[in-house]
Every structure is written in structure tokens, then in C-alpha cells.
Design a protein around this motif. Structure first.
Motif, PDB file in Angstrom:
ATOM      1  N   ARG A 207     -36.781  55.236 120.358  1.00 17.80           N
ATOM      2  CA  ARG A 207     -38.065  54.385 120.006  1.00 17.80           C
ATOM      3  C   ARG A 207     -39.272  54.660 121.229  1.00 17.80           C
ATOM      4  O   ARG A 207     -39.650  55.741 120.882  1.00 17.80           O
ATOM      5  CB  ARG A 207     -37.641  52.855 119.832  1.00 17.80           C
ATOM      6  N   GLN A 210     -38.714  58.362 122.186  1.00 17.08           N
ATOM      7  CA  GLN A 210     -38.310  59.216 120.963  1.00 17.08           C
ATOM      8  C   GLN A 210     -39.027  60.607 121.394  1.00 17.08           C
ATOM      9  O   GLN A 210     -38.240  61.790 121.080  1.00 17.08           O
ATOM     10  CB  GLN A 210     -39.218  58.923 119.915  1.00 17.08           C
ATOM     11  N   GLU A 232     -37.464  59.524 114.842  1.00 18.57           N
ATOM     12  CA  GLU A 232     -37.708  58.337 115.303  1.00 18.57           C
ATOM     13  C   GLU A 232     -36.944  57.172 114.869  1.00 18.57           C
ATOM     14  O   GLU A 232     -36.386  57.253 113.414  1.00 18.57           O
ATOM     15  CB  GLU A 232     -39.253  57.851 115.107  1.00 18.57           C
ATOM     16  N   GLY A 233     -36.442  56.129 115.540  1.00 22.43           N
ATOM     17  CA  GLY A 233     -35.284  55.138 114.949  1.00 22.43           C
ATOM     18  C   GLY A 233     -35.838  54.575 113.537  1.00 22.43           C
ATOM     19  O   GLY A 233     -34.569  54.585 113.070  1.00 22.43           O
ATOM     20  N   THR A 259     -38.165  47.936 122.992  1.00 19.29           N
ATOM     21  CA  THR A 259     -37.687  48.636 121.726  1.00 19.29           C
ATOM     22  C   THR A 259     -36.130  48.544 121.915  1.00 19.29           C
ATOM     23  O   THR A 259     -35.292  49.067 121.012  1.00 19.29           O
ATOM     24  CB  THR A 259     -38.122  49.778 121.377  1.00 19.29           C
TER      25      THR A 259
END
Length: 340
Positions: A207, A210, A232-233, A259
Motif C-alpha cells: 500500500r 507499493q 498495488e494492494g 495502511t
């Protein structure tokens, strides 16, 4: 296995070993030497309030990693691949521009300056003081000269140290990050490497971290020649979960920030697919059952990046060495990309 049967270290990986062996000392030297130019870059950022981070390859991964850190500092920052800026450009008006190129000679860098002429608020970040970039724009120059090995390792760490100098000039305390550089922690990667032993490829994700995930995916792809990539998550959650299973390794980056819980949730979901999951963990969250956790001291920002990066580098090198005979020697690329 006898000594004569042991695999000889490929020259390409030996070259990377040499770069990694000096990266912390070079990063500390870079931080010190960049102070005066960092003050000028920080003054530009304070004046414009906006930042466009441009680079290619590993340089773009560095930009992606620091992008959220500049935003947290109140700077409206965006990181774009330089190739994308050339094809569909954002306006350069009233923006500070950081052009990152470890060689300072990439084809896109030459074309961008040729087409735009640069701007008064353009700064270079490079490892080569005699390069086109350093000659053309006021530049923060990393210590130790050009990185010779193929996959980016030292150049990433040194580039982050140049950014650390800029954050220090903006008034942030660099001491947590400097402490990591002075006393890096070597974590044992055996369990993580074992978890990934039978996967066909690896997807990395984070997150706020990243950008570090993207740097690792690039290095894994370059060295192992497998299509390893990064999402990205949230993006991994929106559909690509379909690919996960026992043959896809997942490497997650969890920092000590807001995050962290989202990374935890992804780890739980990924384990449920049967995928082997490795977590680079600089958070204060509990370990996720079923994952291999590489636990770091809780840190955020550049301190977290400096902690995780060398361990991630060691993992990508070992992963490649198990799969490729001459890992570290490019067969379709060159260190400095001079064509578009």
C-alpha cells in the motif's frame, strides 16, 4: 556435494554483490554531499508546492516509493514513467520536476530535455557527475559512480539517500533513516526462499510501500527472467486475485502506517488461495498465520524502505540464482537503455 561440484557464483551476481556491499556507505556519503543541492530542490518544492517525478525502470520505482512521502509532507506529488510524460505530457507549469536516471544517459532523458529545454525548477538525481543529466540540470549526484551490475540495487539505495537529503532540507528528521543505513539488519531469508521454491512466478504488492514492491518485482523479472509483476494492494483485490494459487508466490510489504491493516487483510486472503505468502513486515501488527514473516523494527517512510530494501534484494538474487544459470547477465537488455 563436493567443493568441485558447487555452483560457481555467476559473474553477473558477483557484480551485484559488489554493488550491494558498498551501498550503505555510498548512501551515507550521498546524503552528506547532496546537502547544498538538496536545499535548492527543497526551496523549489516550498515555492511550487507541486512535484513531478520522472524516471524509467528502477528510477521510476524509486519515484513511486517516495511519491507518498512527498504527499505526506504537503507536496502535491505525482510519479510518471518518463516515456509516458513524453507521449502524453502533464503540464510543466509551476511544477518542480525531479528527473531521476542513475546513468544520466537514458534515451528518454536526452529526448525530454531536447523537446522541453528543461525548466528552471528541474533537478536531476543521478549517480554519474559527468553524465548528460548532471551537465544539463542542477543535480543531486550520488556517491560511488555509475552502477555497473545489471539489476538496480546500490542505485536504488543511493537514490533514496538523495531524497532523504531533500526531506531533511524540508525540515524532516533524517536520524531514523540514517540509523538504519549505519547499522543495517541482515535478516535470514531461508524460510522465505523455501516458501517460493516451487512457484512459477511472483506477484509483489503493498500500500504505502507499493514503490518498494515495484522495485522488487522489476529486479525479480530482470534476474529470474520470469514475468514477476507488482500490483498495488487495492488493484490486486479488484480481479487479479483470480490468478492466485500454489504456483504464484505473493510478497507483501507492510509498514508502520495507516495502511497496515489493508496489507494484513490481503495476506489473509492470499493464504486462503493456497499461494505461498511472504510478508516484509515493519508494522506493529500480529504475524498472519500461514505466511512467512520477515519482521523488522517498526518504522515508516525512508527508514522502513532502507530496512526492507537490502533484504528484498537478497531474496530476489537468491530466487533468480535457483532458476537461471547465468543470473545477472542480461540477454535481451543493456544496463543503460539508449533506445526507446
Amino acid at each position: 556435494m563436493t567443493m568441485t561440484q558447487e555452483k560457481t557464483r555467476p559473474e553477473g551476481l558477483a557484480a551485484i554483490d559488489r554493488e550491494m556491499g558498498r551501498q550503505h556507505a555510498d548512501a551515507l556519503a550521498s546524503f552528506e554531499a547532496a546537502a547544498a543541492m538538496a536545499a535548492k530542490a527543497a526551496a523549489s518544492l516550498t515555492r511550487t508546492g507541486t512535484l513531478l517525478l520522472l524516471g524509467m525502470g528502477g528510477s521510476h520505482a524509486v519515484n513511486r516509493a517516495v511519491e507518498p512521502l512527498y504527499r505526506a509532507a504537503g507536496i502535491d506529488a505525482i510519479a510518471l514513467p518518463l516515456s509516458e510524460q513524453l507521449g502524453q505530457p502533464l503540464s510543466l507549469d509551476r511544477r518542480t520536476i525531479f528527473m531521476t536516471s542513475q546513468s544520466g544517459e537514458s534515451a528518454e532523458v536526452l529526448r525530454w530535455f531536447d523537446e522541453t529545454g528543461g525548466t528552471a525548477d528541474t533537478f536531476g538525481l543521478t549517480l554519474e557527475a559527468s553524465s548528460f543529466l548532471a551537465r544539463t540540470a542542477p543535480s543531486l549526484v550520488g556517491a560511488g559512480g555509475t552502477e555497473l551490475a545489471f539489476a538496480a540495487t546500490r542505485s536504488l539505495t543511493v537514490s533514496f539517500a538523495l531524497h532523504l537529503a531533500i526531506f531533511a532540507a524540508l525540515g524532516q528528521d533524517p536520524s531514523p533513516a540514517l540509523a538504519v543505513l549505519r547499522a543495517p539488519e541482515a535478516l535470514d531469508i531461508k524460510l522465505a526462499l523455501s516458501a517460493l521454491a516451487n512457484v512459477a512466478t511472483v506477484v509483489t504488492s503493498g500500500r504505502r510501500l507499493q514503490g518498494v514492491a515495484e522495485a522488487l518485482a522489476l529486479g525479480l523479472t530482470e534476474l529470474s527472467r520470469r514475468p514477476c509483476f507488482s500490483l498495488e494492494g487495492g488493484q490486486l483485490r479488484h480481479g487479479p486475485m483470480e490468478m492466485l494459487g500454489p504456483s504464484i508466490g505473493v510478497v507483501l510489504f507492510r509498514g508502520n502506517d495507516a495502511t497496515a491493516g489493508l496489507v494484513t487483510a490481503m495476506a489473509v486472503s492470499a493464504v486462503e488461495t493456497g499461494a505461498p505468502v511472504v510478508i516484509f513486515d515493519g508494522s506493529q501488527e500480529e504475524p498472519v498465520p500461514g505466511c512467512v514473516t520477515l519482521r523488522f523494527k517498526p518504522e515508516t517512510g525512508l527508514a522502513a524502505i532502507f530496512q526492507m530494501l537490502p533484504v528484498a534484494q537478497s531474496l530476489m538474487i537468491a530466487f533468480a540464482d535457483e532458476r537461471v544459470e547465468n543470473a545477472g547477465t542480461p540477454v535481451r537488455s543493456t544496463k543503460i537503455t539508449r533506445s526507446e
